[in-house]
Design a protein around this motif. Structure first.
Motif, PDB file in Angstrom:
ATOM      1  N   SER A  35      11.313 -12.170  -0.424  1.00 59.15           N
ATOM      2  CA  SER A  35      11.127 -13.526   0.086  1.00 59.15           C
ATOM      3  C   SER A  35      10.772 -14.432  -1.083  1.00 59.15           C
ATOM      4  N   LYS A  36      11.331 -15.609  -1.097  1.00 57.48           N
ATOM      5  CA  LYS A  36      11.060 -16.562  -2.173  1.00 57.48           C
ATOM      6  C   LYS A  36       9.874 -17.464  -1.841  1.00 57.48           C
ATOM      7  N   LYS A  37       9.309 -17.290  -0.637  1.00 54.59           N
ATOM      8  CA  LYS A  37       8.125 -18.070  -0.268  1.00 54.59           C
ATOM      9  C   LYS A  37       6.953 -17.622  -1.124  1.00 54.59           C
ATOM     10  N   LYS A  38       6.094 -18.553  -1.451  1.00 56.17           N
ATOM     11  CA  LYS A  38       4.913 -18.239  -2.248  1.00 56.17           C
ATOM     12  C   LYS A  38       4.005 -17.310  -1.442  1.00 56.17           C
ATOM     13  N   LEU A  39       3.527 -16.255  -2.094  1.00 56.61           N
ATOM     14  CA  LEU A  39       2.641 -15.302  -1.432  1.00 56.61           C
ATOM     15  C   LEU A  39       1.262 -15.935  -1.242  1.00 56.61           C
ATOM     16  N   LYS A  40       0.647 -15.612  -0.127  1.00 52.63           N
ATOM     17  CA  LYS A  40      -0.673 -16.145   0.214  1.00 52.63           C
ATOM     18  C   LYS A  40      -1.754 -15.323  -0.490  1.00 52.63           C
ATOM     19  N   LYS A  41      -2.685 -16.004  -1.151  1.00 53.58           N
ATOM     20  CA  LYS A  41      -3.779 -15.315  -1.842  1.00 53.58           C
ATOM     21  C   LYS A  41      -4.924 -15.096  -0.862  1.00 53.58           C
ATOM     22  N   ILE A  42      -5.369 -13.831  -0.769  1.00 53.34           N
ATOM     23  CA  ILE A  42      -6.488 -13.473   0.100  1.00 53.34           C
ATOM     24  C   ILE A  42      -7.430 -12.558  -0.673  1.00 53.34           C
ATOM     25  N   LYS A  43      -8.611 -12.338  -0.126  1.00 52.20           N
ATOM     26  CA  LYS A  43      -9.549 -11.367  -0.688  1.00 52.20           C
ATOM     27  C   LYS A  43      -9.793 -10.315   0.374  1.00 52.20           C
ATOM     28  N   ALA A  44      -9.944  -9.073  -0.059  1.00 52.90           N
ATOM     29  CA  ALA A  44     -10.086  -7.980   0.895  1.00 52.90           C
ATOM     30  C   ALA A  44     -11.129  -6.979   0.426  1.00 52.90           C
ATOM     31  N   THR A  45     -11.630  -6.208   1.384  1.00 54.34           N
ATOM     32  CA  THR A  45     -12.493  -5.066   1.099  1.00 54.34           C
ATOM     33  C   THR A  45     -11.665  -3.829   1.387  1.00 54.34           C
ATOM     34  N   ILE A  46     -11.563  -2.944   0.383  1.00 55.69           N
ATOM     35  CA  ILE A  46     -10.711  -1.770   0.537  1.00 55.69           C
ATOM     36  C   ILE A  46     -11.422  -0.509   0.069  1.00 55.69           C
ATOM     37  N   LYS A  47     -11.092   0.609   0.702  1.00 57.63           N
ATOM     38  CA  LYS A  47     -11.495   1.922   0.197  1.00 57.63           C
ATOM     39  C   LYS A  47     -10.593   2.208  -0.985  1.00 57.63           C
ATOM     40  N   TYR A  48     -11.148   2.759  -2.042  1.00 58.26           N
ATOM     41  CA  TYR A  48     -10.387   2.968  -3.256  1.00 58.26           C
ATOM     42  C   TYR A  48      -9.775   4.363  -3.309  1.00 58.26           C
ATOM     43  N   ASP A  49      -9.272   4.839  -2.210  1.00 58.81           N
ATOM     44  CA  ASP A  49      -8.708   6.187  -2.175  1.00 58.81           C
ATOM     45  C   ASP A  49      -7.440   6.305  -3.007  1.00 58.81           C
ATOM     46  N   PHE A  50      -6.673   5.222  -3.158  1.00 57.80           N
ATOM     47  CA  PHE A  50      -5.476   5.322  -4.001  1.00 57.80           C
ATOM     48  C   PHE A  50      -5.833   5.353  -5.479  1.00 57.80           C
ATOM     49  N   GLY A  51      -7.067   5.083  -5.823  1.00 58.94           N
ATOM     50  CA  GLY A  51      -7.522   5.217  -7.200  1.00 58.94           C
ATOM     51  C   GLY A  51      -8.125   6.583  -7.446  1.00 58.94           C
ATOM     52  N   GLY A  52      -8.067   7.443  -6.447  1.00 61.47           N
ATOM     53  CA  GLY A  52      -8.613   8.781  -6.593  1.00 61.47           C
ATOM     54  C   GLY A  52     -10.104   8.852  -6.333  1.00 61.47           C
ATOM     55  N   ALA A  53     -10.648   7.797  -5.726  1.00 60.89           N
ATOM     56  CA  ALA A  53     -12.090   7.759  -5.478  1.00 60.89           C
ATOM     57  C   ALA A  53     -12.376   7.267  -4.065  1.00 60.89           C
ATOM     58  N   PRO A  54     -12.129   8.095  -3.037  1.00 65.36           N
ATOM     59  CA  PRO A  54     -12.352   7.644  -1.664  1.00 65.36           C
ATOM     60  C   PRO A  54     -13.824   7.378  -1.349  1.00 65.36           C
ATOM     61  N   PHE A  55     -14.724   7.728  -2.264  1.00 68.52           N
ATOM     62  CA  PHE A  55     -16.141   7.473  -2.094  1.00 68.52           C
ATOM     63  C   PHE A  55     -16.522   6.088  -2.634  1.00 68.52           C
TER      64      PHE A  55
END
Length: 166
Positions: free
Chosen positions: A10-30
């Motif tokens: 999509s060529k529409k500008k992406l919306k900037k948001i802030k989120a709280t996430i578990k960092y399991d994809f970084g190898g640290a689900p804790f």
């Protein structure tokens, strides 16, 4: 990070948001990351996360885990430290004088480890330098200069690290 969607182009500008996430994809689900910038596509709903100062974050996670974790490290924490240092299971098992299958069982919480192994792993987390710098790799791929330093704060709650980008 680009302003167009990686998934649907999509060529529409992406919306900037802030989120709280578990960092399991970084190898640290804790680990929980708070107020992390994301870009969201209104067309397909996909979100894209950019972790600021990922090398600094990983260093802080490794150090704080090694220093503040009460009791023996969990398998996830050991796996994170091993990966943070840039070692395969086989290489790290050789370094800490252990059978690779035993290390794998420990990392998967199928086998307990000793206090001496725990202290060895914690010491490695504190004194060894990792084999990679994520920012340099990302900036090389994007052909961009290094982004300005972002501050990270943390707190420890019930054995879980919570980081916030400021």
């Amino acid at each position: 990070m680009t302003d167009t969607c990686y998934s649907c182009d999509s060529k529409k500008k992406l919306k900037k948001i802030k989120a709280t996430i578990k960092y399991d994809f970084g190898g640290a689900p804790f680990v929980t990351l708070k107020d992390i910038p994301q870009l969201k596509c209104d067309d397909c709903g996909e979100t894209f996360t950019e972790i600021p100062k990922i090398s600094s974050l990983h260093k802080m996670i490794a150090e704080l885990t090694a220093i503040h974790q009460p009791g023996l490290l969990s398998g996830d924490q050991i796996r994170f430290i091993r990966k943070y240092l840039g070692h395969s299971t086989e290489d790290y098992a050789d370094i800490i004088k252990m059978n690779p299958k035993t290390l794998s069982r420990i990392e998967n919480d199928k086998q307990k480890h000793s206090e001496s192994i725990d202290k060895t792993i914690r010491t490695h987390a504190l004194i060894k330098a990792p084999d990679r710098n994520y920012e340099e790799i990302i900036n090389f791929i994007r052909n961009e200069p290094e982004s300005p330093m972002r501050r990270l704060t943390f707190k420890m709650t019930k054995g879980e690290l919570v980081f916030a980008a400021i």
